[in-house]
Design a protein around this motif. Structure first.
Motif, PDB file in Angstrom:
ATOM      1  N   ILE A 211       0.824  -1.201   0.000  1.00 12.77           N
ATOM      2  CA  ILE A 211       0.000   0.000   0.000  1.00 12.77           C
ATOM      3  C   ILE A 211       0.864   1.260   0.000  1.00 12.77           C
ATOM      4  N   THR A 212       2.078   1.189   0.539  1.00 10.36           N
ATOM      5  CA  THR A 212       2.931   2.380   0.523  1.00 10.36           C
ATOM      6  C   THR A 212       3.316   2.742  -0.912  1.00 10.36           C
ATOM      7  N   ASP A 213       3.550   1.735  -1.750  1.00  6.58           N
ATOM      8  CA  ASP A 213       3.819   2.015  -3.167  1.00  6.58           C
ATOM      9  C   ASP A 213       2.598   2.666  -3.821  1.00  6.58           C
ATOM     10  N   TRP A 214       1.413   2.192  -3.453  1.00 11.21           N
ATOM     11  CA  TRP A 214       0.180   2.762  -4.012  1.00 11.21           C
ATOM     12  C   TRP A 214       0.001   4.202  -3.553  1.00 11.21           C
ATOM     13  N   TYR A 215       0.305   4.468  -2.292  1.00  6.18           N
ATOM     14  CA  TYR A 215       0.250   5.851  -1.802  1.00  6.18           C
ATOM     15  C   TYR A 215       1.144   6.765  -2.648  1.00  6.18           C
ATOM     16  N   ILE A 216       2.351   6.315  -2.881  1.00  3.28           N
ATOM     17  CA  ILE A 216       3.311   7.127  -3.636  1.00  3.28           C
ATOM     18  C   ILE A 216       2.805   7.371  -5.057  1.00  3.28           C
ATOM     19  N   ASP A 217       2.284   6.329  -5.690  1.00  3.74           N
ATOM     20  CA  ASP A 217       1.808   6.446  -7.069  1.00  3.74           C
ATOM     21  C   ASP A 217       0.558   7.306  -7.184  1.00  3.74           C
ATOM     22  N   ASN A 218      -0.193   7.443  -6.097  1.00  4.71           N
ATOM     23  CA  ASN A 218      -1.483   8.137  -6.167  1.00  4.71           C
ATOM     24  C   ASN A 218      -1.553   9.418  -5.341  1.00  4.71           C
ATOM     25  N   CYS A 219      -0.427   9.861  -4.786  1.00  2.78           N
ATOM     26  CA  CYS A 219      -0.466  11.023  -3.906  1.00  2.78           C
ATOM     27  C   CYS A 219      -0.833  12.313  -4.630  1.00  2.78           C
ATOM     28  N   ASN A 220      -0.729  12.326  -5.945  1.00  2.00           N
ATOM     29  CA  ASN A 220      -1.148  13.506  -6.704  1.00  2.00           C
ATOM     30  C   ASN A 220      -2.635  13.477  -7.052  1.00  2.00           C
ATOM     31  N   ARG A 221      -3.298  12.338  -6.778  1.00  7.90           N
ATOM     32  CA  ARG A 221      -4.702  12.196  -7.132  1.00  7.90           C
ATOM     33  C   ARG A 221      -5.634  12.167  -5.921  1.00  7.90           C
TER      34      ARG A 221
END
Length: 265
Positions: A211-221
């Protein structure tokens, strides 16, 4: 509030204990770490507690079934495949009755079983609910780590950095100056729609991802906010024998101070 406790990890760094037991059952004082987290969630008002299992799953099931609030505990079985934190949430979103029956406004508190903390969970829930964020994550700007999240002046997640390897993410983040680095503490508060979005962006077939990778990939959205408790608190990762020993020593001091009436700081 619904609580989700990640207890499926193999704990390869905690051998030899994990050769015969799940990491989540490592002892802290007179109770397993998992029980301390579950009790914390129940005390904070969780109406349901979902626990994922993989390594020696029956030991965890037997342990939880003996708790006085066992009737609110639900098991998410990952015996066939360890799904990591992101995959675990996707499985819960797709299969859990507790998740399906939750209202759109009900918060989900997610806590690693191998993390010991003693800050008030309700303070973090209040921060989540008043900020309007999609996710609020426990972080510590003072704790040293080569890997840390990066936040702007408003506490919004902007990226991630690995100083040991010189890595900066996401790809469009070119400069970390002006951002505040903080180590992640393994506790989150998520909205139901955020967990659903996690599932919508993952493959149709359940697979492991962080989930931390997902946070990073989606922090602009989406809006992911930092949370750091206002008061001093204890935090321990029990993932190695040395770290477990430090946590046990800290817990022992806390018990002694409590018995002596000394304020715990």
């Amino acid at each position: 509030m619904i609580a989700i406790i990640f207890a499926a990890g193999i704990g390869s760094r905690l051998k030899p204990f994990t050769d015969f037991h799940p990491k989540a059952l490592a002892p802290l004082g007179n109770k397993p770490a998992l029980v301390r987290v579950a009790e914390k969630m129940a005390d904070a008002g969780a109406r349901r507690i979902i626990v994922n299992v993989h390594h020696f799953p029956q030991q965890i099931i037997d342990c939880l079934s003996a708790l006085p609030f066992a009737d609110i505990i639900e098991i998410s079985d990952e015996s066939a495949l360890l799904l990591d934190t992101g995959g675990a949430l996707v499985k819960i979103a797709g299969e859990s009755h507790s998740f399906a029956s939750a209202s759109d406004h009900e918060p989900f508190v997610v806590h690693n079983a191998d993390i010991y903390t003693d800050f008030p969970i309700k303070d973090m829930m209040y921060a989540f609910e008043t900020s309007g964020s999609d996710a609020t994550i426990l972080v510590d700007p003072e704790r040293h780590s080569t890997r840390h999240f990066l936040f702007d002046s408003h506490g919004n997640l902007c990226g991630w950095e690995n100083t040991a390897k010189g890595l900066l993410k996401p790809a469009d983040l070119k400069d970390a100056s002006g951002l505040t680095a903080a180590a992640f503490g393994g506790v989150h508060v998520l909205s139901k729609r955020t967990i659903e979005a996690l599932g919508n962006s993952s493959p149709a077939v359940l697979s492991p991802f962080s989930i931390t990778d997902w946070y990073i990939d989606n922090c602009n959205r989406i809006v992911i906010k930092a949370f750091t408790p206002a008061e001093n608190y204890n935090w321990h990762d029990i993932g190695t024998p040395e770290k477990l020993e430090a946590a046990q020593a800290c817990f022992g001091r806390m018990v002694i101070n409590l018995c002596l009436g000394v304020k715990i700081t």
